[in-house]
Design a protein around this motif. Structure first.
Motif, PDB file in Angstrom:
ATOM      1  N   ALA A  72       0.843  -1.214   0.000  1.00 18.68           N
ATOM      2  CA  ALA A  72       0.000   0.000   0.000  1.00 18.68           C
ATOM      3  C   ALA A  72       0.871   1.253   0.000  1.00 18.68           C
ATOM      4  O   ALA A  72       0.509   2.278  -0.575  1.00 18.68           O
TER       5      ALA A  72
ATOM      6  N   LYS B  60       3.576   3.555  -1.299  1.00 15.16           N
ATOM      7  CA  LYS B  60       4.029   3.658  -2.692  1.00 15.16           C
ATOM      8  C   LYS B  60       5.351   4.397  -2.864  1.00 15.16           C
ATOM      9  O   LYS B  60       5.687   5.297  -2.086  1.00 15.16           O
ATOM     10  N   PHE B  61       6.031   4.036  -3.948  1.00 13.31           N
ATOM     11  CA  PHE B  61       7.208   4.794  -4.378  1.00 13.31           C
ATOM     12  C   PHE B  61       6.750   5.881  -5.353  1.00 13.31           C
ATOM     13  O   PHE B  61       6.104   5.589  -6.353  1.00 13.31           O
ATOM     14  N   GLY B  62       7.088   7.126  -5.033  1.00 15.01           N
ATOM     15  CA  GLY B  62       6.726   8.209  -5.951  1.00 15.01           C
ATOM     16  C   GLY B  62       7.928   8.958  -6.459  1.00 15.01           C
ATOM     17  O   GLY B  62       8.014   9.304  -7.635  1.00 15.01           O
ATOM     18  N   CYS B  63       8.896   9.240  -5.559  1.00 15.72           N
ATOM     19  CA  CYS B  63      10.046  10.029  -6.013  1.00 15.72           C
ATOM     20  C   CYS B  63      11.356   9.597  -5.383  1.00 15.72           C
ATOM     21  O   CYS B  63      12.421   9.866  -5.910  1.00 15.72           O
TER      22      CYS B  63
ATOM     23  N   MET C 229       9.871  14.077  -1.541  1.00 12.86           N
ATOM     24  CA  MET C 229       9.227  15.284  -2.063  1.00 12.86           C
ATOM     25  C   MET C 229       7.723  15.121  -2.297  1.00 12.86           C
ATOM     26  O   MET C 229       7.001  16.096  -2.330  1.00 12.86           O
ATOM     27  N   CYS C 230       7.267  13.886  -2.529  1.00  7.03           N
ATOM     28  CA  CYS C 230       5.869  13.729  -2.966  1.00  7.03           C
ATOM     29  C   CYS C 230       4.957  13.146  -1.899  1.00  7.03           C
ATOM     30  O   CYS C 230       3.748  13.335  -1.957  1.00  7.03           O
TER      31      CYS C 230
ATOM     32  N   ALA D 208       4.126   9.986  -1.323  1.00  4.48           N
ATOM     33  CA  ALA D 208       3.406   8.742  -1.648  1.00  4.48           C
ATOM     34  C   ALA D 208       3.793   7.603  -0.706  1.00  4.48           C
ATOM     35  O   ALA D 208       3.045   6.650  -0.531  1.00  4.48           O
TER      36      ALA D 208
ATOM     37  N   TYR E 136      -3.026   6.214  -6.598  1.00  2.19           N
ATOM     38  CA  TYR E 136      -1.629   5.912  -6.284  1.00  2.19           C
ATOM     39  C   TYR E 136      -1.095   6.721  -5.111  1.00  2.19           C
ATOM     40  O   TYR E 136      -0.351   6.210  -4.279  1.00  2.19           O
ATOM     41  N   CYS E 137      -1.471   7.986  -5.017  1.00  2.00           N
ATOM     42  CA  CYS E 137      -0.942   8.844  -3.947  1.00  2.00           C
ATOM     43  C   CYS E 137      -1.769   8.757  -2.680  1.00  2.00           C
ATOM     44  O   CYS E 137      -1.416   9.322  -1.660  1.00  2.00           O
TER      45      CYS E 137
ATOM     46  N   SER F 213      -2.650   6.432  -0.428  1.00  2.00           N
ATOM     47  CA  SER F 213      -2.168   5.830   0.830  1.00  2.00           C
ATOM     48  C   SER F 213      -1.385   6.866   1.625  1.00  2.00           C
ATOM     49  O   SER F 213      -1.585   7.027   2.824  1.00  2.00           O
TER      50      SER F 213
ATOM     51  N   PHE G 198      -1.489  10.142   1.348  1.00  2.00           N
ATOM     52  CA  PHE G 198      -2.370  11.215   1.828  1.00  2.00           C
ATOM     53  C   PHE G 198      -3.158  10.755   3.057  1.00  2.00           C
ATOM     54  O   PHE G 198      -3.293  11.501   4.032  1.00  2.00           O
ATOM     55  N   MET G 199      -3.674   9.521   3.005  1.00  2.00           N
ATOM     56  CA  MET G 199      -4.475   9.038   4.136  1.00  2.00           C
ATOM     57  C   MET G 199      -3.628   8.934   5.404  1.00  2.00           C
ATOM     58  O   MET G 199      -4.098   9.270   6.489  1.00  2.00           O
TER      59      MET G 199
ATOM     60  N   ILE H 250       1.788  15.260  -2.869  1.00  2.00           N
ATOM     61  CA  ILE H 250       1.439  15.614  -4.247  1.00  2.00           C
ATOM     62  C   ILE H 250       0.407  14.631  -4.806  1.00  2.00           C
ATOM     63  O   ILE H 250       0.505  13.424  -4.590  1.00  2.00           O
TER      64      ILE H 250
ATOM     65  N   GLY I 280      -5.830   0.183   0.262  1.00  2.50           N
ATOM     66  CA  GLY I 280      -4.425  -0.022  -0.108  1.00  2.50           C
ATOM     67  C   GLY I 280      -4.168  -1.357  -0.771  1.00  2.50           C
ATOM     68  O   GLY I 280      -3.025  -1.792  -0.899  1.00  2.50           O
TER      69      GLY I 280
ATOM     70  N   TYR J 264      -0.933  -2.027  -8.621  1.00  4.17           N
ATOM     71  CA  TYR J 264      -0.345  -1.309  -9.755  1.00  4.17           C
ATOM     72  C   TYR J 264       0.859  -2.112 -10.246  1.00  4.17           C
ATOM     73  O   TYR J 264       1.242  -3.116  -9.623  1.00  4.17           O
TER      74      TYR J 264
ATOM     75  N   MET K  77       1.794  10.177 -10.862  1.00  2.90           N
ATOM     76  CA  MET K  77       2.435   9.770  -9.614  1.00  2.90           C
ATOM     77  C   MET K  77       3.157   8.436  -9.713  1.00  2.90           C
ATOM     78  O   MET K  77       4.171   8.210  -9.054  1.00  2.90           O
TER      79      MET K  77
ATOM     80  N   ARG L 299      12.291   8.748 -10.451  1.00  2.00           N
ATOM     81  CA  ARG L 299      11.562   9.988 -10.763  1.00  2.00           C
ATOM     82  C   ARG L 299      12.380  10.860 -11.707  1.00  2.00           C
ATOM     83  O   ARG L 299      11.856  11.521 -12.587  1.00  2.00           O
TER      84      ARG L 299
ATOM     85  N   PHE M 255      10.531  16.842  -8.510  1.00  2.00           N
ATOM     86  CA  PHE M 255       9.306  17.600  -8.231  1.00  2.00           C
ATOM     87  C   PHE M 255       9.619  19.014  -7.741  1.00  2.00           C
ATOM     88  O   PHE M 255       8.892  19.948  -8.026  1.00  2.00           O
TER      89      PHE M 255
END
Lengths: 156, 721
Positions: free
Chosen positions: A34, A36-39, A43-44, A46, A101-102, A104, A106-107, A132, B215, B219, B345, B426, B661
């Protein structure tokens, strides 16, 4: 290096490179996806999860720093589907996710926010959460956090 | 009801049966296979509206033993809610509740392939009839089968919530499906009239909501294969870089490394975990040839009206000669939009398992069939031997219409002999991507003394976005210019007697592709900003000015556009007094028959433009999923604000300058305005909703800033100083 910690309430032990970011320990070694990898550069948001109650971007936390600590990921935010965390209830009610995707991250950030601030204003939310989202779920995120705070306050 | 018995050839059955049996879920529902075959053939025989390609989108249903219905979607769920829309349409005709429909992506190996990418806001509209027809046919087949078993007339069989019943007898769809050996196939069933809709047009929860909140939604990066290894690609931050030399001695010694792979300019570290591969990749020393020396000024110069190949795409009256003969009275302005990136994302990634005559690909793509073609070419294997599975997409926006990393994963898997998972960093995503190109627009008009437009021209300069990808170099040459994607929206919708529009195509040394709303985004910014300027110059109300040019009563689009603007006046309080320090702007666009308009209020806060309120009116024809449409509008508003106020990608010495970003700011929670959305059903078929509401945002903000400050900011992103 062997590291012991609690993951979603369960005592967990892992033997990996101490510099390995917690994100990859959780995802690749412990198979909880759940988060996630974002950056990879914090910075993001996720990859946000909780370490001893703090919302943290796990892509930039070396696993050696979490020995003895309590890690909660989205999988452990509520004890069952029948008893969702107020944040998840509100996310369902407001139908927040698009691609999802983002969400998890955010929650997890939002769960921490309403725990600390039971009645957040728009400004509290805007200043408190810098994750983000690209789908543009922001308006619903703000609504859902306020709704979650309401649910939370009713429950207590 | 007339019926005909269909006999299916054994060969075809085996072909399809064999493919279908590949999945374990399917294998246990053999009893339903004639129906599955039927739906497949039904779809094959139908004349479907498909965009550009004549190839048909396909899909099929399966009734599972627990009485749920599996809908194999040929269209890709990337957040836009297409699964929910299709499920609603199917549930409506099948007479089941929405929670009885389970949606999955069709895989290319199923034998049913959608050759049209998911994009262009066309998924729901193109499948509106086919999905309902197949669903209605299935319902009638189930009724006929039940009638036969119970020895009653079909008219006595009722369907309700997945259950068939007749005079005391009752069975679920699943029960009838498994106990029926021979099916009577009805001719085209009658579809429900709109007045009988119980699900279409109603507020529902999206079908992928719960997994995304829990969750558990999967993906590409969450997928795994047994014995899988991880690969990290070593890429140059420079465009078109080639490898001069590699020193991988240190990397090879790194913990967990299995192999360093190099094939041509593909360089990858393969290891037991992503972390091990990533750590080792940092130790690879590469010298690159960097032939691409492009500077930002080169791009601006290349993409300038007058440069490249001109294709005139709209001509009414004699606009050019009128402008030429009245030079001193011509109002002429230039607009520019910058390069941009998708910044979805979820980074691009793929899993490949290449075996002797069998390839499995798992990748989040807007075009699985294209992925299959690219992989076939990359490792020289027959397309039929490749099965592409698509997990959920963590955002698309056009970025995942490009091939992604499936070919790289397949090449590495072939070399290593194991399943490989590979994904971008990224930084790769920013610097080794495909981009929305910069554009340049020249608009000229001559107005009469009473402030109406007599003649108007629009010249757009743009690189090809997608035509070459779709129809190849020859296709692009035949068309003369990419007015299908990059030039989409370049035409002028208003009833002006003299108008002329040209698209000037230039190639740029940058990888270019589509970005949400494609040409509608830059073109609507330029055209509608210009219209706002003309109204301002004529001292007229910006909406009245437009209504005065939407006069053709026989044109349904014009009529619907009028209605949209009239609704916008009323709902946004357009003609009510505005607060001090607030500017109001408006814009409208016709994106493939979806008419979207926005009225926007801005203020200036600490020297910066702040969008305060956005009122949207969208006429997308038949409403399928109203809550989903509103979510798409909100998404378009946020992406529109982001692209209008912040986003700009630049190139220096052949390198995209923004790698993180932090260097490419996007709209955040702090940018959320008050958003209101109003939906009009100006037609009885559905049109797109994923992109149309985006295009009016930038020019409406432009108009609001003009209204507030008198300044015309003609380049995106809009900057006050």
């Amino acid at each position: 290096m062997k590291i012991d910690f609690k993951l979603n309430g369960k005592p967990t032990s892992i033997d990996v490179d101490p510099a390995m970011p917690l994100l990859w320990v959780v995802r690749d070694e412990l198979k909880l996806t759940a988060t996630k990898f974002g950056c990879g550069m914090a910075m993001c948001g996720a990859c946000t999860l909780h370490i001893d109650g703090e919302a943290v971007r796990s892509c930039s936390v070396p696993v050696e720093t979490i020995a003895g600590k309590n890690i909660i990921t989205l999988e452990g935010l509520s004890d069952s589907e029948a008893n969702l965390h107020p944040i998840q209830q509100a996310w369902m009610e407001e139908q927040v996710p698009q691609c999802g995707y983002c969400q998890s991250g955010f929650m997890m950030a939002a769960a921490k926010l309403i725990k600390e601030n039971p009645n957040p204003t728009d400004d509290d939310i805007i200043n408190g959460i810098t994750n983000i989202c690209r789908c543009g779920t922001h308006p619903r995120i703000i609504k859902a956090i306020k709704r979650a705070a309401e649910i939370n306050n009713q429950n207590h | 009801m007339s019926t005909e018995k269909k006999s299916f050839s054994r060969r075809k059955f085996l072909q399809r049966g064999a493919i279908v049996l590949g999945g374990s879920v399917v294998a246990s529902y053999l009893g339903c296979s004639p129906m599955r075959r039927f739906t497949a053939q039904k779809v094959e025989s139908m004349d479907l509206p498909a965009s550009i390609s004549s190839l048909k989108p396909d899909f099929w249903f399966e009734i599972l033993a627990d009485n749920t219905i599996l809908l194999k979607s040929p269209k890709i769920e990337m957040g836009q809610g297409v699964w929910t829309g299709l499920a609603m349409m199917a549930a409506e005709e099948l007479e089941v509740s929405l929670d009885k429909i389970k949606v999955e992506h069709a895989n290319t190996g199923s034998g049913l392939i959608d050759n049209v990418n998911t994009g262009g806001s066309s998924s729901t509209s193109s499948l509106y009839e086919p999905v309902r027809e197949v669903a209605a046919t299935m319902r009638e087949m189930l009724k006929a089968a039940a009638a036969k078993q119970w020895n009653v007339d079909i008219s006595a069989v009722k369907t309700e919530n997945g259950t068939l019943s007749s005079s005391g007898k009752k069975a679920t769809y699943g029960e009838i499906a498994t106990s029926t050996k021979e099916w009577d196939e009805p001719k085209t069933p009658t579809l429900k009239p709109k007045s009988a809709f119980k699900i279409i047009g109603k507020v529902v929860k999206r079908v992928d909501l719960k997994p995304k909140v829990m969750g558990t939604a999967k993906y590409t990066l969450d997928s795994e294969l047994p014995d899988m290894l991880y690969a990290v690609l070593v890429k140059s931050p420079y465009l078109d870089a080639t490898i001069k030399s590699v020193d991988s001695n240190e990397a090879t010694k790194s913990v967990g490394v299995v192999k360093i792979v190099r094939e041509g300019n593909l360089l990858a570290v393969v290891a037991k975990s992503f972390y091990a591969a990533d750590s080792a990749a940092k130790k690879v020393v590469v010298e690159w040839n960097t032939p691409n020396k492009t500077q930002q000024t080169d791009l601006i110069k290349l993409v300038t009206v007058g440069n490249g190949k001109e294709a005139n795409i709209q001509k009414e009256g004699s606009a050019k000669s009128i402008l030429k003969d009245n030079k001193t009275e011509v109002f002429r302005q230039e607009y520019r939009t910058p390069m941009a990136t998708h910044a979805q994302m979820e980074v691009n990634g793929a899993i490949a398992h290449v075996e002797a005559n069998k390839v499995l690909i798992i990748t989040g793509s807007q075009g699985p069939s294209q992925v299959r073609d690219v992989v076939a070419k990359a490792i020289d294997i027959k397309k039929d031997n490749i099965d592409v599975h698509t997990p959920l997409l963590g955002g698309g926006f056009g970025r995942k219409a490009a091939p992604g990393l499936a070919a790289e994963a397949a090449i590495i898997s072939k070399l290593v002999g194991k399943p490989i998972k590979v994904y971008n960093s990224r930084q790769h995503e920013f610097q080794n991507g495909v981009y929305r190109p910069n554009t340049h627009h020249v608009l000229q008009a001559k107005m009469t003394k009473d402030g109406t437009i007599e003649a108007i021209t629009h010249d757009q300069a743009t690189p090809d976005m997608y035509v070459r990808n779709m129809v190849g170099e020859i296709g692009l040459k035949l068309l003369g210019s990419d007015f299908l994607s990059a030039g989409h929206g370049a035409s002028l919708m208003y009833n002006v007697p003299n108008k002329s529009v040209s698209v000037w195509n230039t190639d740029v040394p940058i990888p270019i592709s589509i970005w949400r709303a494609v040409g509608m985004f830059p073109n609507t910014f330029a055209i509608e900003s210009f219209i706002n300027e003309l109204a301002h110059k004529a001292g007229k109300d910006a909406i009245d000015f437009r209504l005065d040019m939407l006069t053709d009563k026989d044109d349904k689009i014009i009529e619907r556009s009028r209605k949209v603007l009239e609704t916008l006046i009323e709902k946004s309080g357009w003609k009510t007094p505005k607060a001090d320090g607030v500017g109001r702007g408006i814009a409208i666009g016709n994106d493939r028959k979806s008419i979207a308009a926005a009225a926007i209020e801005v203020e200036i806060k600490e020297g910066k433009i702040k969008v305060k309120k956005v009122t949207n009116v969208l006429d997308m024809g038949q409403i399928i999923n109203p809550e989903g449409i509103k979510a798409q509008i909100e998404g378009c508003v946020m992406m529109g604000i982001s692209a209008t106020l912040y986003e700009e990608l630049t190139v220096k010495d052949g390198q995209i300058e923004q790698a993180y970003f932090s260097q490419y700011p996007l709209a955040t929670l702090a940018d959320v305005p008050e958003i209101q959305s109003f939906l009009l059903e100006g037609d009885d078929v559905p049109y797109g909703v994923g992109e149309p509401p985006l295009a009016p945002i930038a020019p409406a903000i432009f108009g609001a800033v003009l209204n507030l400050t008198g300044k015309a900011l003609r380049s995106l992103p809009l900057r006050l100083s």
